[in-house]
Design an enzyme around this catalytic site. Sequence first.
Site, mmCIF file in Angstrom:
data_model
loop_
_atom_site.group_PDB
_atom_site.id
_atom_site.type_symbol
_atom_site.label_atom_id
_atom_site.label_comp_id
_atom_site.label_asym_id
_atom_site.label_seq_id
_atom_site.Cartn_x
_atom_site.Cartn_y
_atom_site.Cartn_z
ATOM 1 N N LYS A 1 -3.496 40.469 10.728
ATOM 2 C CA LYS A 1 -4.474 40.880 10.512
ATOM 3 C C LYS A 1 -5.218 39.881 10.526
ATOM 4 O O LYS A 1 -6.714 40.191 11.454
ATOM 5 C CB LYS A 1 -4.504 40.981 8.470
ATOM 6 N N ASN B 1 -6.464 51.130 9.124
ATOM 7 C CA ASN B 1 -6.939 51.690 8.492
ATOM 8 C C ASN B 1 -5.341 53.153 9.075
ATOM 9 O O ASN B 1 -5.425 54.074 8.064
ATOM 10 C CB ASN B 1 -8.411 52.895 8.368
ATOM 11 N N HIS C 1 -0.869 53.000 -4.410
ATOM 12 C CA HIS C 1 -1.282 53.104 -2.801
ATOM 13 C C HIS C 1 -1.167 52.991 -1.469
ATOM 14 O O HIS C 1 -1.547 53.942 -0.637
ATOM 15 C CB HIS C 1 -2.599 51.532 -2.621
ATOM 16 N N HIS D 1 -4.886 56.032 6.343
ATOM 17 C CA HIS D 1 -5.250 55.461 5.208
ATOM 18 C C HIS D 1 -6.625 56.845 4.817
ATOM 19 O O HIS D 1 -7.018 57.376 3.566
ATOM 20 C CB HIS D 1 -6.576 54.677 4.541
ATOM 21 N N ARG E 1 -26.905 36.912 -5.149
ATOM 22 C CA ARG E 1 -26.613 36.555 -3.937
ATOM 23 C C ARG E 1 -26.044 35.882 -3.664
ATOM 24 O O ARG E 1 -25.886 35.664 -1.796
ATOM 25 C CB ARG E 1 -28.636 36.525 -3.067
ATOM 26 N N HIS F 1 -6.234 58.285 0.770
ATOM 27 C CA HIS F 1 -7.126 57.982 -0.127
ATOM 28 C C HIS F 1 -7.762 59.285 -0.279
ATOM 29 O O HIS F 1 -8.036 59.782 -1.745
ATOM 30 C CB HIS F 1 -8.565 57.401 0.907
ATOM 31 N N ARG G 1 -10.759 46.503 13.900
ATOM 32 C CA ARG G 1 -10.288 45.935 12.663
ATOM 33 C C ARG G 1 -10.031 47.823 12.324
ATOM 34 O O ARG G 1 -8.778 47.903 11.135
ATOM 35 C CB ARG G 1 -11.515 45.790 11.982
ATOM 36 N N GLU H 1 2.403 48.893 3.419
ATOM 37 C CA GLU H 1 1.335 48.183 4.624
ATOM 38 C C GLU H 1 1.232 47.169 5.601
ATOM 39 O O GLU H 1 1.639 47.129 6.543
ATOM 40 C CB GLU H 1 0.541 47.507 3.696
ATOM 41 N N GLU I 1 -15.601 45.607 11.100
ATOM 42 C CA GLU I 1 -14.427 46.765 11.503
ATOM 43 C C GLU I 1 -15.991 47.661 12.254
ATOM 44 O O GLU I 1 -16.274 49.026 12.294
ATOM 45 C CB GLU I 1 -14.579 47.589 10.581
ATOM 46 N N LYS J 1 -12.984 42.263 2.784
ATOM 47 C CA LYS J 1 -12.823 43.392 1.992
ATOM 48 C C LYS J 1 -13.258 43.775 0.814
ATOM 49 O O LYS J 1 -12.474 43.595 0.268
ATOM 50 C CB LYS J 1 -12.300 44.473 2.756
#
Length: 360
Positions: free
Chosen positions: A226, A244, A264, A247, A120, A251, A240, A184, A236, A142
């Site tokens: 960031k 993206n 990427h 992206h 956990r 993606h 935030r 990026e 997000e 993330k």
Amino acid sequence: MEQLKVDLGKRSYPISIGSNIIEKDNIFWPLKPGNQAMLVTNKKLANLFKDHVLFHLRKSGIKIDQIILSDGEQYKTLNEMELILSALLEKKHSRDTTLIALGGGVIGDITGFAASIYQRGVRFIQIPTTLLSQVDAAVGGKTSVNHLLGKNMIGSFWQPSSVIINVNYLKSLPYNELISGIAEVVKYAVILDEPFFYWLEENIQLILSLDDQAISYCIKKCCELKSYLISLDEREKNLRALLNLGHTFGHAIEVHSGYGNWLHGEAVSVGMIMAARTSELLGYLDKQDLKRILILLKRIGLPIKGPKNMSAASYLPYMMRDKKVISGEIRLVLPISIGQAKIYSNIDKNIILSAIKRSQ
């Protein structure tokens, strides 16, 4: 060595940036002598950096185990993550253990996700080895693995305990991976900081040649930007999501082409152009700003056109599975000027298709 702080109250943590910082005292904070930890890396990086990191962990009195995963985006899977969990159980790691991710975005994401669910939740430390992970993936909490139907669709928010950025690691990067990371960097400038974009235009050759001063400034600047967004919106809910930019399109390219066939950053580069063209067609982004973005990405050596074997229409099904889709509506981050971006919904799909076609 320079240090920044990601300000998240009780979950705040330091980002340490510098050359040869693995050798500095107490660099593996919050680990203490006698603590248990598991180093996670891949086969390629094991040959380059593992023994050096293990030496200094043991020198610090850490009881360290290790696991070596396969290398590449195609291995960012639940199956590969299960290897970490099995190793932790086999070596009898308790809930006070710490996972240490030594690698790029793939290793960082898998390790962080494993840390978030083992018993956990246990601590983890990021030691990013690629520019892309140093300026972006290692910071912010993330964590995820990919699914055949979508990138980063299985994951959690789980902040690291610290991020250790050793700039020297970049000297081992293949050139295409270096420029992938710069995509990026450009993203940060486009969405948040026009003076930084101008600085990139003036200094891009120094960055490409890994000039120590330029690359260190570049990494620190991105981490600052960031960290600022994360402190405002950790999970997000709104701001935030600006991170993206490019992206949603990118993606789609990665999934359609097969994980690992497009890096990427290469896919994000094309995605930024598609987002910028969408913004221009909607009347938000000035043609001159679009041109500046195009020229900078071309100077870096990044692609500005999507895969030739991917039709404009084939992007949409992937984009509809994007995590930012709400009530069946695609939400896109669009630049409205260099240094400013906004999130838009209910965009006419014909405009999106037109922007994609202009980028093929």
